[in-house]
Enzyme design. Structure first.
Site, short mmCIF file in Angstrom:
data_model
loop_
_atom_site.label_atom_id
_atom_site.label_comp_id
_atom_site.label_asym_id
_atom_site.label_seq_id
_atom_site.Cartn_x
_atom_site.Cartn_y
_atom_site.Cartn_z
N CYS A 198 24.50 32.33 69.01
CA CYS A 198 24.65 33.75 69.34
C CYS A 198 26.14 34.14 69.34
O CYS A 198 26.74 34.22 68.29
CB CYS A 198 23.97 34.06 70.67
SG CYS A 198 23.64 35.83 70.92
N HIS A 235 18.48 31.50 70.42
CA HIS A 235 18.92 30.58 71.47
C HIS A 235 17.98 29.39 71.60
O HIS A 235 17.04 29.44 72.41
CB HIS A 235 18.98 31.32 72.80
CG HIS A 235 20.11 32.26 72.96
ND1 HIS A 235 21.31 31.90 73.53
CD2 HIS A 235 20.24 33.57 72.63
CE1 HIS A 235 22.13 32.94 73.56
NE2 HIS A 235 21.50 33.97 73.01
N GLU A 279 18.49 26.63 73.11
CA GLU A 279 18.62 26.04 74.44
C GLU A 279 17.74 26.73 75.47
O GLU A 279 17.46 26.18 76.54
CB GLU A 279 20.10 26.06 74.89
CG GLU A 279 20.63 27.38 75.41
CD GLU A 279 20.94 28.42 74.35
OE1 GLU A 279 21.49 29.48 74.71
OE2 GLU A 279 20.63 28.20 73.16
#
Length: 231
Positions: free
Chosen positions: A86, A203, A205
């Site tokens: 990002c 994302h 994660e």
């Protein structure tokens, strides 16, 4: 595997990245302040999401000349795996480690939701945990995720197999409706020519633990761990 997360003023996903890196590798990453100049002994660098420097000027523009980015650029040229997520992707383009630019979303609004991505190649270290053309679900959260490159750059990316991930329908079709931000060719992530630098707007994660609702993002980190494992 030793990992390093670069922390900029305004980073807000650095801890998320650290949690998944420790879960996958069994070793807490080094949290390195952007003002440092030496990466130290590391096997991978992650530039996390957030709003470094408040996204003033352009997202990533003020972070790109940070002292640590000289070391990141040098080590990336030597083959060190670097992942920009990002805001980290925006920093990578502003630092010229990846081509193109991230512009304001076509809707001119902030977009925060899960999207489907089609994995376009699996030879790069970060993508070895997936199958080619596999469809995964990953969250996005950005206001400036509209990937743009001129025609010549875009053709070079496509011809060179540097498109890593594309926004798609749940069944894998690449359609305008599946594109959440207006990115050219539905691009969600790209690689450098050597394949060791990956920038992506979604994302991984944030979807790397079943407690968070899914684990599609975890395979990205596990694939890297496998790629870096001693033969």
């Amino acid at each position: 595997m030793r990992s390093t997360v670069i922390v900029f003023p305004g980073s807000n996903c650095d801890r998320d990245a650290a949690v998944v890196l420790e879960a996958v590798t069994g070793r807490a990453p080094t949290m390195l302040w952007h003002g440092e100049t030496d990466l130290g002994d590391t096997d991978v660098v992650v530039l996390p999401g957030g709003f470094c420097y408040g996204d003033y000027l352009r997202p990533g523009a003020i972070a790109a000349p940070s002292p640590i980015m000289s070391a990141v650029s040098a080590r990336a040229r030597d083959g060190l795996p670097v992942l920009g997520i990002c805001n980290g992707f925006q920093v990578l383009t502003e630092a010229r480690l990846l081509p193109g630019a991230l512009m304001r979303n076509a809707s001119l609004t902030y977009v925060c939701r899960d999207v489907h991505l089609r994995v376009e190649q699996t030879t790069a270290p970060f993508l070895r945990g997936y199958e080619k053309d596999q469809v995964i679900r990953i969250p996005i959260a950005h206001h400036d995720g509209n990937y743009f490159a001129d025609d010549a750059t875009l053709n070079a990316l496509e011809d060179g197999g540097q498109v890593a991930l594309r926004y798609c329908e749940e069944g894998g079709a690449i359609t305008p409706d599946a594109n959440p931000n207006g990115s050219r060719n539905n691009i969600a992530g790209i690689l450098n020519k050597e394949g060791n630098v990956l920038g992506m707007m979604p994302h991984p994660e944030r979807l790397a633990d079943a407690a968070l609702g899914g684990t599609d993002g975890r395979a990205l980190f596990e694939g890297l761990l496998d790629a870096l494992a001693p033969a």
